[in-house]
Design a protein around this motif. Structure first.
Motif, PDB file in Angstrom:
ATOM      1  N   GLN A 148      36.339  10.441  72.512  1.00  8.44           N
ATOM      2  CA  GLN A 148      35.311  11.015  71.055  1.00  8.44           C
ATOM      3  C   GLN A 148      36.227  11.770  69.737  1.00  8.44           C
ATOM      4  OE1 GLN A 148      31.579   9.042  71.378  1.00  8.44           O
ATOM      5  NE2 GLN A 148      32.687   8.561  73.374  1.00  8.44           N
ATOM      6  N   ASP A 186      38.633  11.195  67.721  1.00  9.65           N
ATOM      7  CA  ASP A 186      37.729  10.859  66.506  1.00  9.65           C
ATOM      8  C   ASP A 186      36.744  10.659  65.772  1.00  9.65           C
ATOM      9  OD1 ASP A 186      36.855   8.370  68.411  1.00  9.65           O
ATOM     10  OD2 ASP A 186      37.540   6.981  66.742  1.00  9.65           O
ATOM     11  N   ARG A 187      35.916  11.844  66.412  1.00 14.07           N
ATOM     12  CA  ARG A 187      34.958  11.820  66.192  1.00 14.07           C
ATOM     13  C   ARG A 187      34.782  13.508  66.119  1.00 14.07           C
ATOM     14  NH1 ARG A 187      30.318   7.901  69.126  1.00 14.07           N
ATOM     15  NH2 ARG A 187      31.632   6.092  69.264  1.00 14.07           N
ATOM     16  N   ARG A 220      42.310  10.216  65.833  1.00  9.42           N
ATOM     17  CA  ARG A 220      42.572  11.943  65.234  1.00  9.42           C
ATOM     18  C   ARG A 220      43.567  11.990  64.947  1.00  9.42           C
ATOM     19  NH1 ARG A 220      41.765  15.333  63.076  1.00  9.42           N
ATOM     20  NH2 ARG A 220      40.051  16.844  63.506  1.00  9.42           N
TER      21      ARG A 220
END
Ligand code: NAP
Length: 396
Positions: free
Chosen positions: A70, A72-73, A114
């Motif tokens: 996760q 990229d969050r 990311r």
């Protein structure tokens, strides 16, 4: 760094932090909070040094909590200022197809997304595996032969790593990507089995059974965790590299030949007697089962699971494949020691083979590891249903 709580991540952090290397490390770790993440890193470092030093070293890293799949969050601004990524985290279990693909392929792409927001990024060092060669490689594999979409893989793990390499190259042409592909990581040249006994139990079991699925003159490409760590750090230190993909492997001159390993076992374990390995077909389950029952017994569920894992490993052993490290050596990186050179240290620091398998199984199999010494009924049920037949972990 992702994967700081794993075998190679721990080795990298230990080497870098204890040698006064100037890098500042930001570790992306799964944990409820930063302190818990730090304690997980300290626990891993504790396999390389005493607990106090491990605590002291762990205080020197920045901890960002989260799941790399996760990434990229994760908005944490400390990630924005990262200049180099060392991506080690992976699901190294063999057969959980959907799960390993999601983690190793989809997760790696999330991390790359990311990374594309890290303005000063100069390198994305992605750690893959030489085993992306699948189940039909030539005797000597160089970096250019794989990944290929038509490769037949023995396990889902290597398929997922292969797919990740292909998608990274196709979807992130602007990422400063370098791929490092270690071969099979076994032990630590100085600390032996202390940092982890993963795959060491396989080599020891082959020796104890006196069975091989390739010629005794055949090779297995094994490297120690500390050499992999040193090489990854050195790769991060180089502002320029000639290639974008490197095997971190024994290659022609430093891979492990089984006959040399046999002599090393005789020297380190003279009570075990002379080693003459018999060749069998990796698909010959009856021979393996008979020899396994004589040698270890098949009286516990964990042993049934171990035998099945071993049968799968024998398929890798039958490949008799060596991964060229010419690229690495041509750029002045040090070659690895071969396993016979540090086998004695591994054996000195080892317990029972079955317990080493249990450690591997317990850490990485989906679900619970079977307990040692279960009832005969449980062992029989395991043998019937194959409930524990999803063992161990990596093929390298
Ligand atoms: N060991 C070998 O023989 C070998 C050979 C060739 C290549 N490799 C490659 O080298 C890399 C490191 O291997 P290793 O042996 O050190 O592996 P390992 O001991 O199994 O460690 C795996 C690491 O990945 C982390 N991880 C897994 N899923 C994660 C997630 N969703 N979010 C955050 N972290 C996650 C684990 O964290 P948790 O502690 O939270 O689970 C752990 O730190 C892998 O990419 C592997 O494919 C290994």
């Amino acid at each position: 760094m992702t994967g700081a709580t794993g075998l190679i991540g721990g080795a990298v952090l230990h080497r870098a932090l204890s040698s006064g290397h100037p890098a500042e490390w930001v570790c992306l770790v799964r944990a409820p909070d930063a302190e818990a993440g730090r304690q997980r890193i300290a626990a891993r470092l504790g396999r390389f040094t005493n607990p106090l030093t491990a605590q002291r070293l762990a205080q020197r890293v920045e901890v960002v909590t989260g799941d790399f799949t996760q990434a990229d969050r994760i908005a944490d601004p400390r990630l924005d200022s990262v200049t180099q990524v060392l991506h080690l985290a992976a699901d190294t279990s063999w057969w959980a197809e959907g799960k390993v693909h999601k983690t190793n392929h989809d997760g790696t792409l999330a991390l790359a997304r990311r990374a594309s927001h890290m303005a000063g990024l100069t390198r994305f060092l992605h750690v893959s595996t030489a085993m992306i060669c699948g189940g039909e490689p030539p005797h000597l594999v160089d970096e250019t032969l794989y990944p290929r979409p038509d490769t037949h893989h023995l396990v889902h793990y290597s398929a997922s790593k292969s797919a990740a390499e292909m998608s990274l190259a196709a979807q992130f042409p602007d990422l400063p990507l370098v791929v490092a592909r270690p071969s099979i990581v076994v032990g630590h040249a100085a600390l032996g089995a202390r940092p982890g006994s993963s795959i060491l139990w396989v080599v020891r079991a082959c020796d104890r059974l006196r069975l091989l699925s390739c010629d005794p003159e055949g090779a297995i490409d094994i490297v120690p965790a500390d050499w992999v760590a040193d090489t990854l750090i050195a790769m991060l230190d180089r502002p320029e590299l000639a290639h974008t993909v490197y095997h971190l492997s024994g290659g022609r001159d430093h891979c492990t030949r089984w006959d040399a390993l046999a002599r090393a076992f005789e020297a380190a374990d003279p009570e075990g007697g002379t080693r003459n390995y018999e060749r069998f077909e990796a698909t010959d389950r009856a021979t393996l089962q008979g020899r396994f029952a004589e040698t270890f017994g098949l009286d516990e569920a964990i042993k049934v699971a171990m035998m099945r894992a071993l049968q799968a490993y024998y398929r890798f052993c039958a490949l008799n494949v060596t991964f060229s490290n010419d690229r690495l050596l041509a750029e002045g990186f040090a070659p690895p020691p071969s396993l016979p050179q540090y086998l004695a240290r591994c054996l000195e620091t080892s317990g029972e083979i079955v317990d080493q398998f249990h450690e591997d199984f317990g850490n990485y199999a989906p679900g619970q590891a079977p307990q040692r010494a279960p009832s005969r009924r449980v062992a029989a049920a395991a043998a019937r249903t194959g409930a524990e037949a999803r063992p161990a972990r990596r093929a390298g």
